[in-house]
Design a protein around this motif. Structure first.
Motif, PDB file in Angstrom:
ATOM      1  N   UNK A 158       0.831  -1.204   0.000  1.00  8.96           N
ATOM      2  CA  UNK A 158       0.000   0.000   0.000  1.00  8.96           C
ATOM      3  C   UNK A 158       0.868   1.257   0.000  1.00  8.96           C
ATOM      4  N   UNK A 159       1.909   1.271   0.820  1.00 13.32           N
ATOM      5  CA  UNK A 159       2.731   2.467   0.912  1.00 13.32           C
ATOM      6  C   UNK A 159       3.444   2.763  -0.393  1.00 13.32           C
ATOM      7  N   UNK A 160       4.171   1.792  -0.935  1.00 14.49           N
ATOM      8  CA  UNK A 160       5.003   2.071  -2.101  1.00 14.49           C
ATOM      9  C   UNK A 160       4.221   2.138  -3.412  1.00 14.49           C
ATOM     10  N   UNK A 161       3.045   1.545  -3.468  1.00 14.71           N
ATOM     11  CA  UNK A 161       2.272   1.590  -4.704  1.00 14.71           C
ATOM     12  C   UNK A 161       1.211   2.691  -4.707  1.00 14.71           C
ATOM     13  N   UNK A 162       0.777   3.133  -3.534  1.00 15.81           N
ATOM     14  CA  UNK A 162      -0.298   4.133  -3.501  1.00 15.81           C
ATOM     15  C   UNK A 162       0.091   5.406  -2.749  1.00 15.81           C
ATOM     16  N   UNK A 163       0.649   5.278  -1.571  1.00 16.67           N
ATOM     17  CA  UNK A 163       0.890   6.452  -0.736  1.00 16.67           C
ATOM     18  C   UNK A 163       2.133   7.227  -1.156  1.00 16.67           C
ATOM     19  N   UNK A 164       3.255   6.555  -1.396  1.00 20.05           N
ATOM     20  CA  UNK A 164       4.504   7.242  -1.743  1.00 20.05           C
ATOM     21  C   UNK A 164       4.376   8.100  -3.006  1.00 20.05           C
ATOM     22  N   UNK A 165       3.760   7.600  -4.087  1.00 24.32           N
ATOM     23  CA  UNK A 165       3.611   8.475  -5.256  1.00 24.32           C
ATOM     24  C   UNK A 165       2.762   9.716  -4.957  1.00 24.32           C
ATOM     25  N   UNK A 166       1.764   9.581  -4.107  1.00 26.86           N
ATOM     26  CA  UNK A 166       0.943  10.747  -3.742  1.00 26.86           C
ATOM     27  C   UNK A 166       1.734  11.741  -2.907  1.00 26.86           C
ATOM     28  N   UNK A 167       2.568  11.237  -2.008  1.00 22.80           N
ATOM     29  CA  UNK A 167       3.404  12.135  -1.208  1.00 22.80           C
ATOM     30  C   UNK A 167       4.396  12.880  -2.096  1.00 22.80           C
ATOM     31  N   UNK A 168       4.965  12.173  -3.061  1.00 21.66           N
ATOM     32  CA  UNK A 168       5.898  12.796  -3.992  1.00 21.66           C
ATOM     33  C   UNK A 168       5.178  13.861  -4.834  1.00 21.66           C
ATOM     34  N   UNK A 169       3.979  13.540  -5.311  1.00 18.40           N
ATOM     35  CA  UNK A 169       3.200  14.500  -6.094  1.00 18.40           C
ATOM     36  C   UNK A 169       2.819  15.711  -5.242  1.00 18.40           C
ATOM     37  N   UNK A 170       2.493  15.492  -3.986  1.00 16.81           N
ATOM     38  CA  UNK A 170       2.146  16.606  -3.085  1.00 16.81           C
ATOM     39  C   UNK A 170       3.338  17.541  -2.906  1.00 16.81           C
ATOM     40  N   UNK A 171       4.538  16.954  -2.802  1.00 12.80           N
ATOM     41  CA  UNK A 171       5.739  17.772  -2.661  1.00 12.80           C
ATOM     42  C   UNK A 171       5.973  18.607  -3.931  1.00 12.80           C
TER      43      UNK A 171
END
Length: 184
Positions: free
Chosen positions: A80-93
């Motif tokens: 869940x983290x590496x496939x869904x959450x991490x890309x969103x955090x990167x996009x938010x940054x």
């Protein structure tokens, strides 16, 4: 420079101004991760790692054994983290950085791409890019090392002619990668 050459250069120029949205940043990051070897490799590694921990938690080697809850939780979290959450955090940054810089002004012409904000201006020749991808909402230009990108939202173009002119300029200078989704 002759008048005719100046008119050709002006016709081969596209200028847009926009403030990127969070959804556009997320789509651009998704395109970069799918298009770059490092992005695909990390996706495979973390997916594999998560599946291994899930398999260990389910005890696929011994169907009668009790489930290992720790491995199940860690495997699920990894997926869940590496496939869904991490890309969103990167996009938010990326989105927050874009918001702090304000409006972006992009000029694409026969010499390259100029990106400017109220505080800075950067010109990149065509040699700095490896290819471009088109999605329903964006044009994404990938850097030669495929570690970064420049994207232009289609909503920033005033007319369909501007979009077609950009596509012609990009086709003249960069190879097009297969679209990640059908053109819209």
């Amino acid at each position: 420079m002759s008048t005719e050459a100046g008119q050709l250069d002006a016709a081969a120029t596209v200028q847009v101004a926009y403030q990127a949205t969070a959804a556009e940043c997320q789509e651009a990051i998704r395109v970069l991760m799918k298009a770059s070897p490092a992005g695909r490799r990390s996706r495979w590694i973390f997916t594999g790692m998560g599946l291994i921990f899930l398999a260990l938690g389910l005890r696929v080697d011994d169907p009668g054994a009790a489930w290992d809850v720790g491995s199940l939780v860690f495997g699920t979290f990894t997926l869940v983290f590496f496939l869904a959450i991490a890309p969103r955090l990167q996009a938010r940054q990326v989105y927050r950085q874009g918001q702090a810089r304000g409006q972006r002004y992009i000029t694409v012409d026969s010499w390259g791409v100029t990106a400017a904000t109220q505080d800075e201006r950067q010109w990149s020749s065509w040699a700095m890019f490896s290819r471009y991808l088109e999605t329903p909402h964006l044009f994404v230009l990938l850097s030669a090392d495929q570690k970064c990108m420049t994207f232009l939202p289609k909503r920033a173009f005033h007319t369909p002619d501007d979009t077609d002119r950009l596509r012609q300029i990009l086709d003249r200078h960069l190879p097009s990668a297969a679209p990640t989704t059908p053109r819209g």
